[in-house]
Scaffold this motif. Structure first.
Motif, PDB file in Angstrom:
ATOM      1  N   UNK A  63     -58.627  13.069  27.255  1.00 56.76           N
ATOM      2  CA  UNK A  63     -57.369  13.635  26.741  1.00 56.76           C
ATOM      3  C   UNK A  63     -57.665  14.661  25.655  1.00 56.76           C
ATOM      4  N   UNK A  64     -58.558  14.312  24.739  1.00 59.62           N
ATOM      5  CA  UNK A  64     -58.908  15.240  23.659  1.00 59.62           C
ATOM      6  C   UNK A  64     -59.483  16.542  24.198  1.00 59.62           C
ATOM      7  N   UNK A  65     -60.345  16.448  25.199  1.00 60.47           N
ATOM      8  CA  UNK A  65     -60.935  17.651  25.783  1.00 60.47           C
ATOM      9  C   UNK A  65     -59.895  18.475  26.538  1.00 60.47           C
ATOM     10  N   UNK A  66     -59.094  17.822  27.353  1.00 58.71           N
ATOM     11  CA  UNK A  66     -58.123  18.533  28.197  1.00 58.71           C
ATOM     12  C   UNK A  66     -57.046  19.230  27.373  1.00 58.71           C
ATOM     13  N   UNK A  67     -56.685  18.648  26.242  1.00 58.38           N
ATOM     14  CA  UNK A  67     -55.583  19.204  25.453  1.00 58.38           C
ATOM     15  C   UNK A  67     -56.040  19.748  24.101  1.00 58.38           C
ATOM     16  N   UNK A  68     -57.323  20.079  24.019  1.00 57.91           N
ATOM     17  CA  UNK A  68     -57.871  20.634  22.783  1.00 57.91           C
ATOM     18  C   UNK A  68     -57.100  21.896  22.388  1.00 57.91           C
ATOM     19  N   UNK A  69     -56.725  21.980  21.118  1.00 59.72           N
ATOM     20  CA  UNK A  69     -56.034  23.146  20.548  1.00 59.72           C
ATOM     21  C   UNK A  69     -54.691  23.454  21.212  1.00 59.72           C
ATOM     22  N   UNK A  70     -54.054  22.467  21.787  1.00 59.98           N
ATOM     23  CA  UNK A  70     -52.782  22.685  22.481  1.00 59.98           C
ATOM     24  C   UNK A  70     -51.635  22.943  21.497  1.00 59.98           C
ATOM     25  N   UNK A  71     -51.726  22.404  20.293  1.00 60.53           N
ATOM     26  CA  UNK A  71     -50.613  22.480  19.347  1.00 60.53           C
ATOM     27  C   UNK A  71     -50.774  23.622  18.350  1.00 60.53           C
ATOM     28  N   UNK A  72     -51.187  24.769  18.837  1.00 59.74           N
ATOM     29  CA  UNK A  72     -51.307  25.938  17.980  1.00 59.74           C
ATOM     30  C   UNK A  72     -50.113  26.837  18.226  1.00 59.74           C
ATOM     31  N   UNK A  73     -49.406  27.159  17.148  1.00 61.09           N
ATOM     32  CA  UNK A  73     -48.206  27.991  17.271  1.00 61.09           C
ATOM     33  C   UNK A  73     -48.602  29.451  17.456  1.00 61.09           C
ATOM     34  N   UNK A  74     -48.089  30.085  18.517  1.00 58.75           N
ATOM     35  CA  UNK A  74     -48.408  31.506  18.723  1.00 58.75           C
ATOM     36  C   UNK A  74     -47.658  32.386  17.723  1.00 58.75           C
ATOM     37  N   UNK A  75     -48.250  33.509  17.387  1.00 63.86           N
ATOM     38  CA  UNK A  75     -47.601  34.467  16.481  1.00 63.86           C
ATOM     39  C   UNK A  75     -46.714  35.392  17.308  1.00 63.86           C
ATOM     40  N   UNK A 114     -53.427  15.531  18.985  1.00 65.03           N
ATOM     41  CA  UNK A 114     -53.043  16.869  19.453  1.00 65.03           C
ATOM     42  C   UNK A 114     -51.715  16.834  20.197  1.00 65.03           C
ATOM     43  N   UNK A 115     -51.540  15.826  21.057  1.00 67.17           N
ATOM     44  CA  UNK A 115     -50.286  15.720  21.802  1.00 67.17           C
ATOM     45  C   UNK A 115     -49.134  15.334  20.879  1.00 67.17           C
ATOM     46  N   UNK A 116     -49.409  14.515  19.878  1.00 67.62           N
ATOM     47  CA  UNK A 116     -48.378  14.183  18.889  1.00 67.62           C
ATOM     48  C   UNK A 116     -47.978  15.423  18.096  1.00 67.62           C
ATOM     49  N   UNK A 117     -48.970  16.234  17.723  1.00 67.81           N
ATOM     50  CA  UNK A 117     -48.682  17.485  17.016  1.00 67.81           C
ATOM     51  C   UNK A 117     -47.886  18.446  17.893  1.00 67.81           C
ATOM     52  N   UNK A 118     -48.144  18.411  19.190  1.00 68.91           N
ATOM     53  CA  UNK A 118     -47.381  19.255  20.115  1.00 68.91           C
ATOM     54  C   UNK A 118     -45.897  18.894  20.056  1.00 68.91           C
ATOM     55  N   UNK A 119     -45.587  17.605  20.048  1.00 68.28           N
ATOM     56  CA  UNK A 119     -44.188  17.178  19.924  1.00 68.28           C
ATOM     57  C   UNK A 119     -43.573  17.692  18.630  1.00 68.28           C
ATOM     58  N   UNK A 120     -44.324  17.596  17.545  1.00 73.91           N
ATOM     59  CA  UNK A 120     -43.826  18.084  16.253  1.00 73.91           C
ATOM     60  C   UNK A 120     -43.588  19.591  16.288  1.00 73.91           C
ATOM     61  N   UNK A 121     -44.475  20.305  16.936  1.00 72.24           N
ATOM     62  CA  UNK A 121     -44.337  21.756  17.048  1.00 72.24           C
ATOM     63  C   UNK A 121     -43.106  22.132  17.871  1.00 72.24           C
ATOM     64  N   UNK A 122     -42.851  21.387  18.929  1.00 73.88           N
ATOM     65  CA  UNK A 122     -41.661  21.637  19.750  1.00 73.88           C
ATOM     66  C   UNK A 122     -40.407  21.379  18.922  1.00 73.88           C
ATOM     67  N   UNK A 123     -40.380  20.267  18.193  1.00 72.14           N
ATOM     68  CA  UNK A 123     -39.227  19.945  17.335  1.00 72.14           C
ATOM     69  C   UNK A 123     -39.018  21.062  16.313  1.00 72.14           C
ATOM     70  N   UNK A 124     -40.090  21.558  15.729  1.00 69.00           N
ATOM     71  CA  UNK A 124     -39.995  22.652  14.758  1.00 69.00           C
ATOM     72  C   UNK A 124     -39.363  23.898  15.399  1.00 69.00           C
ATOM     73  N   UNK A 125     -39.767  24.189  16.616  1.00 68.23           N
ATOM     74  CA  UNK A 125     -39.198  25.354  17.318  1.00 68.23           C
ATOM     75  C   UNK A 125     -37.718  25.130  17.635  1.00 68.23           C
ATOM     76  N   UNK A 126     -37.363  23.905  17.967  1.00 69.83           N
ATOM     77  CA  UNK A 126     -35.956  23.596  18.234  1.00 69.83           C
ATOM     78  C   UNK A 126     -35.120  23.716  16.959  1.00 69.83           C
ATOM     79  N   UNK A 127     -35.682  23.286  15.830  1.00 71.47           N
ATOM     80  CA  UNK A 127     -34.996  23.446  14.546  1.00 71.47           C
ATOM     81  C   UNK A 127     -34.748  24.919  14.253  1.00 71.47           C
TER      82      UNK A 127
END
Length: 189
Positions: A63-75, A114-127
């Motif tokens: 999981x760590x390898x497959x989703x490495x750096x998945x929760x990076x917010x694009x500029x 990383x996947x937990x951070x992805x959820x947080x990033x999505x919530x941030x975008x929804x906010x």
């Protein structure tokens, strides 16, 4: 513990995990065993266990390898574009590793930081888009379910046809997600 064979000297956890991920992608979770990995890598099963620990740890490393750096917010400056880019990137990984996603859905303890951070990033975008309170979790759930459903559909279509014109693409996913997000945000703000 027995002394490693000379062929094991270049064996590493990284090599094992990368090989296991390829094997999982191609053949599914039943193909992942210390014995099968050892046979394919020309080492002993104990050497595999020495490097990766337990099978559970191996799947966590996958999981760590497959989703490495998945929760990076694009500029980007567009309102919904970061969410579409983040989810497009996630969908690409899920499509590539559908068997791993299935294992995560069976065993949610495999969800890593990383996947937990992805959820947080999505919530941030929804906010940022104006979705408030409990509706954020509802919209998050719909987006995640749409993404997983789309990925499984893509995988099923790829298995059933060799004609690329009959396949779905990530661009199709993003187009559908954009319509979904616009509708969800309009109803949630």
């Amino acid at each position: 513990m027995a002394r490693p064979k000379k062929t094991q000297s270049s064996l590493s956890k990284q090599i094992i995990v990368e090989h296991a991920l390829s094997l999982l992608d191609e053949s599914g979770p039943k193909a992942i065993s210390f014995r099968s990995l050892a046979e394919q890598l020309g080492v002993t099963a104990m050497a595999i266990k020495h490097h990766v620990g337990s099978k559970e740890q191996l799947f966590q490393d996958l999981v760590s390898l497959a989703f490495k750096d998945i929760a990076i917010e694009p500029a980007t400056t567009s309102a919904n574009e970061p969410l579409l880019m983040i989810m497009g990137r996630y969908c690409q990984r899920v499509v590539k590793h559908t068997n791993l996603l299935n294992e995560i859905l069976i065993n949610p303890t495999l969800i890593d930081e990383q996947l937990s951070q992805l959820n947080s990033l999505i919530i941030e975008q929804l906010q940022k888009a104006g979705v408030k309170g409990e509706k954020q979790l509802v919209v998050l759930g719909v987006i995640v379910d749409y993404t997983h459903g789309f990925a499984f559909s893509m995988a099923a279509i790829k298995q059933r046809t060799s004609r690329p014109e009959n396949s779905l693409s990530i661009a199709d996913y993003v187009q559908g997600l954009e319509l979904l997000v616009k509708g969800l945000i309009a109803q949630s703000t």
